[in-house]
Design an enzyme around this catalytic site. Structure first.
Site, short mmCIF file in Angstrom:
data_model
loop_
_atom_site.label_atom_id
_atom_site.label_comp_id
_atom_site.label_asym_id
_atom_site.label_seq_id
_atom_site.Cartn_x
_atom_site.Cartn_y
_atom_site.Cartn_z
N ASN A 154 4.23 -11.61 -24.89
CA ASN A 154 3.89 -13.06 -25.24
C ASN A 154 3.94 -13.82 -26.48
O ASN A 154 4.13 -15.11 -26.46
CB ASN A 154 2.20 -13.38 -24.65
CG ASN A 154 1.54 -12.38 -25.58
OD1 ASN A 154 1.87 -11.40 -26.09
ND2 ASN A 154 0.15 -12.95 -25.34
N LYS A 177 7.44 -0.16 -30.95
CA LYS A 177 7.90 -0.35 -29.81
C LYS A 177 7.54 -2.01 -29.35
O LYS A 177 6.70 -2.27 -28.55
CB LYS A 177 7.70 0.58 -28.58
CG LYS A 177 8.44 0.53 -27.38
CD LYS A 177 8.03 1.13 -26.14
CE LYS A 177 7.01 0.41 -25.57
NZ LYS A 177 7.39 -1.32 -25.09
N CYS A 286 -3.99 -14.16 -24.91
CA CYS A 286 -4.88 -13.31 -24.60
C CYS A 286 -6.26 -14.28 -24.78
O CYS A 286 -7.40 -13.93 -24.21
CB CYS A 286 -5.16 -11.94 -25.45
SG CYS A 286 -4.90 -12.37 -27.05
N GLU A 383 -8.02 -11.10 -15.60
CA GLU A 383 -7.78 -12.05 -16.31
C GLU A 383 -6.30 -12.64 -15.60
O GLU A 383 -5.33 -11.90 -15.19
CB GLU A 383 -7.02 -11.19 -17.65
CG GLU A 383 -6.49 -12.09 -18.63
CD GLU A 383 -6.05 -11.16 -19.89
OE1 GLU A 383 -5.70 -10.03 -19.67
OE2 GLU A 383 -6.11 -11.73 -20.87
N GLU A 460 -7.13 -7.63 -36.03
CA GLU A 460 -5.67 -7.56 -36.71
C GLU A 460 -6.15 -8.79 -37.46
O GLU A 460 -6.99 -9.80 -37.28
CB GLU A 460 -4.69 -7.82 -35.71
CG GLU A 460 -4.72 -6.76 -34.75
CD GLU A 460 -3.19 -6.68 -34.06
OE1 GLU A 460 -3.14 -7.72 -33.18
OE2 GLU A 460 -2.48 -5.71 -34.13
P1 NAD Z 1 1.17 -4.47 -18.29
O1 NAD Z 1 -0.14 -3.91 -18.46
O2 NAD Z 1 2.24 -3.66 -17.38
O3 NAD Z 1 1.97 -4.76 -19.67
C1 NAD Z 1 1.41 -4.99 -21.00
C2 NAD Z 1 2.13 -4.65 -22.08
O4 NAD Z 1 1.76 -3.10 -22.16
C3 NAD Z 1 3.78 -4.66 -22.08
O5 NAD Z 1 4.60 -4.98 -23.19
C4 NAD Z 1 4.17 -3.49 -21.56
O6 NAD Z 1 5.56 -2.94 -22.24
C5 NAD Z 1 3.04 -2.50 -22.26
N1 NAD Z 1 2.86 -1.19 -21.51
C6 NAD Z 1 2.55 -1.09 -20.32
N2 NAD Z 1 2.50 0.16 -20.19
C7 NAD Z 1 2.39 1.01 -21.15
C8 NAD Z 1 2.43 2.14 -21.82
N3 NAD Z 1 1.80 3.37 -20.91
N4 NAD Z 1 2.59 2.32 -23.18
C9 NAD Z 1 2.85 1.68 -23.92
N5 NAD Z 1 2.97 0.19 -23.60
C10 NAD Z 1 2.55 0.04 -22.22
O7 NAD Z 1 1.29 -5.76 -17.67
P2 NAD Z 1 2.33 -7.06 -17.81
O8 NAD Z 1 2.45 -7.55 -16.32
O9 NAD Z 1 3.52 -7.13 -18.73
O10 NAD Z 1 1.41 -8.13 -18.51
C11 NAD Z 1 0.12 -8.58 -17.95
C12 NAD Z 1 -0.99 -8.02 -18.46
O11 NAD Z 1 -0.82 -7.69 -19.63
C13 NAD Z 1 -1.98 -9.21 -18.37
O12 NAD Z 1 -2.91 -9.31 -17.48
C14 NAD Z 1 -2.54 -9.26 -19.86
O13 NAD Z 1 -3.85 -8.40 -19.66
C15 NAD Z 1 -1.97 -7.91 -20.73
N6 NAD Z 1 -1.44 -8.55 -21.69
C16 NAD Z 1 -2.17 -9.02 -22.86
C17 NAD Z 1 -1.59 -9.38 -23.87
C18 NAD Z 1 -2.47 -9.60 -25.25
O14 NAD Z 1 -2.18 -10.42 -26.00
N7 NAD Z 1 -3.66 -8.83 -25.17
C19 NAD Z 1 -0.30 -9.48 -24.05
C20 NAD Z 1 0.75 -9.41 -23.00
C21 NAD Z 1 -0.02 -8.82 -21.89
#
Ligand code: NAD
Length: 478
Positions: A154, A177, A286, A383, A460
């Site tokens: 994001n 990563k 977030c 969320e 952070e």
């Molecule tokens: P997701 O949970 O699949 O992935 C979120 C992020 O985590 C991605 O960048 C992904 O590459 C990474 N990820 C996923 N599994 C991982 C693992 N086993 N090890 C390391 N990294 C891993 O979800 P999505 O569909 O990509 O994003 C949607 C959800 O992710 C949202 O509902 C939100 O909660 C969360 N999100 C949060 C933030 C934040 O700023 N806190 C940012 C992006 C996404």
């Protein structure tokens, strides 16, 4: 405006930029069009092992540098980032979808943050304890060791730098990563640090299947610290992996930010401020304002004025200067939002505007406002991470606080009231890592950014962001 995706998609291991070769690849897609922008190499197990070895060597070199030397490299990296701003922001917009002006703003914040850590590196202090003459006890701070960072899509410029800059300032090496879905801008951020003169191995970068990469890196005895930004379930999964090696974690996870709007708020300021904040980055933030609780006396008036503002939002390609909101970042997001909105209206919510996809092959979803959303609707509990504002009326301050604290999330909360006493009570009562009172500004380079409860731990930014890359050691001399 040059709209080219000008980057070379690569890994960076032990000072070497590594292209596809015979590795598996991942297509990077423009969310505004569905077009493939480039092909990203995925790290092999051998690549990950080489990155780990390099990180161990890089750590030994880097921790021996003085804070001045480390800060000097960070200062150059911030300058390079500013010099390359237009190109890197273009890459971010093309691969992630956000309006170009937002990408430029993200880059400016990132450069300021790196500069801030260049200076903060010099402010790592210890303590001298009172002891009898001829003996001495001191408490020193040391870098925690080689760290790994997993970043989401994001804020593809800021997220990696938010982890890299304090880690390097503290004297750690780091393997990052970035997200496979928006890798190019993170690659260019890493390139700024490398071009600034980092020794080989201090900063590595890999891509791959997230679960495979994180298991491999976290299980290595070389790694002492994990920093993750992403969803709550993935954060919990990574903490379990970290527990096996008793490794420290920083978890910046999801949020479901309540917004408490009291009938004495500065109405004319509050409405446009919140409409802009809600749909920034298409709500994929977030700390995005999400659950709007509006005091009953102004509920209908607020909803009407808010919807009028939302209906003026221009949806389009982030490269178009007239665009206020771009597409969602990947095809999973419109699917998820569509399902949540359908569930909410089925449960009885009123759809005030939006509620549908928009535009050709891109991943567009119209800015959406739902009114009177029942608490049991899924979107009031999970969320949404997208362009949806949900509204409900409330009666008293106690009701509002109860609603704000109802969920396991505790990242950000917002309150709008001109009453000073009420501001004080809200600041104390809301369970949240960050609270904005009459403001939506949550990020400041010198302020901690992070959550409580399921939203994670370890901040952070600010001095707290540096502290999580340090350990304390007591040395007793007699
Ligand atoms: P997701 O949970 O699949 O992935 C979120 C992020 O985590 C991605 O960048 C992904 O590459 C990474 N990820 C996923 N599994 C991982 C693992 N086993 N090890 C390391 N990294 C891993 O979800 P999505 O569909 O990509 O994003 C949607 C959800 O992710 C949202 O509902 C939100 O909660 C969360 N999100 C949060 C933030 C934040 O700023 N806190 C940012 C992006 C996404």
């Amino acid at each position: 405006m040059n709209e080219r995706y000008e980057t070379t998609l690569s890994l960076h291991i032990d000072g070497e930029w590594i292209g596809t070769g015979d590795r598996q690849t991942h297509d990077v897609v423009n969310p505004a069009t569905g077009d493939v922008l480039g092909v990203l190499p995925m790290a092999t197990a051998d690549d990950l092992d080489r990155a780990l070895d390099a990180s161990a060597r890089g750590y030994r070199i880097w921790r021996a540098k003085t804070a001045d030397e480390r800060g000097a490299v960070l200062t150059i990296a911030a300058r390079l980032l500013r010099e390359r701003a237009d190109r890197i922001a273009t890459i971010a917009t093309l691969e992630q979808g956000k309006p170009f002006a937002e990408a430029k703003g993200e880059l400016a914040y990132t450069a300021a943050l790196i500069d801030w850590y260049a200076a903060e590196a010099k402010r790592v202090y210890g303590r001298v304890l009172q002891r009898p003459a001829g003996s001495r006890s001191v408490v020193v701070k040391e870098p925690v060791g080689p760290a790994v960072a997993f970043c989401p899509w994001n804020f593809p410029i800021l997220n990696p730098a938010r982890k890299i800059a304090p880690a390097l300032a503290a004297g750690c090496s780091m393997i990052v990563k970035p997200p496979e879905e928006a890798p190019g801008s993170a690659i260019e951020v890493v390139r700024c640090f490398i071009d600034a003169g980092l020794p080989n191995g201090v900063l590595g970068m890999v891509f791959g299947v997230p679960d495979t990469v994180s298991r491999h890196l976290i299980s290595s005895p070389i790694i002492r610290k994990i920093s993750f930004t992403g969803s709550v379930p993935v954060g919990k999964h990574l903490m379990k992996l970290a527990a096996d090696g008793m490794k420290r974690t920083t978890m910046e996870l999801g949020g479901h930010s309540p917004v408490l709007i009291f009938d004495d708020c500065d109405f004319e300021k509050t409405v446009p401020m919140l409409a802009a904040a809600k749909f920034r980055n298409a709500g994929q933030v977030c700390v995005s304002p999400t659950r709007f609780y509006v005091q009953e006396g102004i509920y209908e008036r607020f909803a009407k004025a808010f919807v009028e503002r939302v209906d003026k939002i221009n949806l389009g390609s982030g490269m178009d200067a007239a665009t206020n909101m771009g597409p969602l970042a990947n095809p999973r997001r419109p699917d998820a939002i569509e399902a949540m909105v359908a569930d909410a209206t089925k449960a009885g919510a009123r759809l005030a505007t939006g509620g549908e996809r928009s535009g050709g092959d891109g991943f567009f979803y119209r800015p959406t406002v739902l009114l009177d959303v029942p608490l049991e609707a899924r979107i009031m509990n999970d969320e949404p991470f997208g362009p949806v504002a949900m509204m409900r009326p409330f009666k008293t301050l106690d009701d509002a606080v109860e609603q704000a604290n109802r969920l396991p999330y505790g990242l950000a909360a917002y309150c709008f009231t001109e009453n000073g006493r009420r501001q004080l009570l809200l600041g104390d009562a809301i369970e949240s890592g960050m609270i904005g009172i009459n403001t939506v500004g949550m990020s400041a380079v010198d302020a901690p950014f992070g959550g409580v409860k399921d939203s994670g731990h370890g901040s952070e930014d600010g001095p707290e962001g540096l502290d999580v890359f340090l350990v304390t050691k007591a040395i007793h001399q007699a």
